[in-house]
Design a protein around this motif. Structure first.
Motif, PDB file in Angstrom:
ATOM      1  N   HIS A 168       0.900  -4.171   7.297  1.00 17.26           N
ATOM      2  CA  HIS A 168       0.147  -5.378   7.639  1.00 17.26           C
ATOM      3  C   HIS A 168       0.326  -5.732   9.105  1.00 17.26           C
ATOM      4  O   HIS A 168       0.964  -6.715   9.443  1.00 17.26           O
ATOM      5  CB  HIS A 168       0.568  -6.545   6.749  1.00 17.26           C
ATOM      6  N   HIS A 196      -0.997  -9.845  -2.829  1.00 19.80           N
ATOM      7  CA  HIS A 196       0.140  -9.998  -1.922  1.00 19.80           C
ATOM      8  C   HIS A 196       1.226 -10.936  -2.424  1.00 19.80           C
ATOM      9  O   HIS A 196       0.941 -11.991  -2.977  1.00 19.80           O
ATOM     10  CB  HIS A 196      -0.354 -10.504  -0.556  1.00 19.80           C
ATOM     11  N   ASP A 219      -5.388  -5.585   7.200  1.00 20.23           N
ATOM     12  CA  ASP A 219      -5.039  -4.836   6.003  1.00 20.23           C
ATOM     13  C   ASP A 219      -6.208  -3.967   5.545  1.00 20.23           C
ATOM     14  O   ASP A 219      -7.359  -4.265   5.845  1.00 20.23           O
ATOM     15  CB  ASP A 219      -4.684  -5.844   4.898  1.00 20.23           C
ATOM     16  N   ARG A 220      -5.902  -2.929   4.810  1.00 20.50           N
ATOM     17  CA  ARG A 220      -6.943  -2.049   4.265  1.00 20.50           C
ATOM     18  C   ARG A 220      -7.709  -2.765   3.160  1.00 20.50           C
ATOM     19  O   ARG A 220      -7.219  -3.743   2.588  1.00 20.50           O
ATOM     20  CB  ARG A 220      -6.302  -0.771   3.738  1.00 20.50           C
ATOM     21  N   ASP A 241       2.814  -5.605  -0.825  1.00 21.38           N
ATOM     22  CA  ASP A 241       1.634  -5.317  -1.624  1.00 21.38           C
ATOM     23  C   ASP A 241       2.009  -5.202  -3.094  1.00 21.38           C
ATOM     24  O   ASP A 241       3.016  -4.602  -3.429  1.00 21.38           O
ATOM     25  CB  ASP A 241       1.030  -3.973  -1.188  1.00 21.38           C
ATOM     26  N   HIS A 285      -5.802  -4.940  -3.700  1.00 19.35           N
ATOM     27  CA  HIS A 285      -4.410  -5.216  -4.046  1.00 19.35           C
ATOM     28  C   HIS A 285      -4.118  -6.672  -3.719  1.00 19.35           C
ATOM     29  O   HIS A 285      -4.898  -7.336  -3.048  1.00 19.35           O
ATOM     30  CB  HIS A 285      -3.448  -4.276  -3.302  1.00 19.35           C
TER      31      HIS A 285
HETATM   32 ZN   LIG Z   1      -1.747  -5.704   1.751  1.00 18.62          ZN
END
Ligand SMILES: [Zn+2]
Ligand SMILES: [Zn+2]
Length: 125
Positions: free
Chosen positions: A18, A73, A66-67, A84, A71
């Motif tokens: 991150h 957090h 972030d990708r 994650d 997901h």
């Molecule tokens: Zn993340």
């Protein structure tokens, strides 16, 4: 010039840390010493606007990137450490409660990380 967005995207997609804009800038600088901070910030904004990356906003901390991969957090309340976690997709349940479709949701749960839990324990004894 156009190679930067791709590189930035790659850095974000392969990192699990991150990264902040500053950290992404530092990483990119190692590959392209001529890159300037403003270029990185502009590209990050464009990537985020176009929906290619996520932004994680935490109070009192710089924004992190972030990708997209789905997901959730966990955030440590003490040290701000961000982890994650992958929970089952709650979109359906949320839509049912709302009574309308949603585009996305952002789940951030606060907790005490292992290190902070141990520290608190030490302080108490
Ligand atoms: Zn993340
Ligand atoms: Zn912590």
């Amino acid at each position: 010039m156009t190679k930067y967005p791709k590189q930035i995207l790659q850095i974000i997609q392969t990192s699990r840390d991150h990264l902040t804009a500053e950290q992404i800038f530092q990483e990119l600088k190692q590959i392209y010493p001529a890159v300037v901070r403003a270029t990185v910030y502009n590209n990050l904004h464009k990537l985020w606007e176009s929906g290619a990356i996520r932004k994680v906003v935490l109070e009192g901390q710089p924004d992190r990137y972030d990708r997209l991969e789905r997901h959730d957090h966990l955030v440590c309340k003490e040290c701000g450490r961000l982890s994650d976690v992958t929970l089952s997709d709650l979109t359906r349940q949320l839509e049912e409660q709302l009574g309308m479709p949603i585009l996305s949701y952002d789940l951030k749960m606060t907790y005490l990380c292992e290190a902070c839990k141990n520290k608190q324990k030490e302080e108490r004894t």
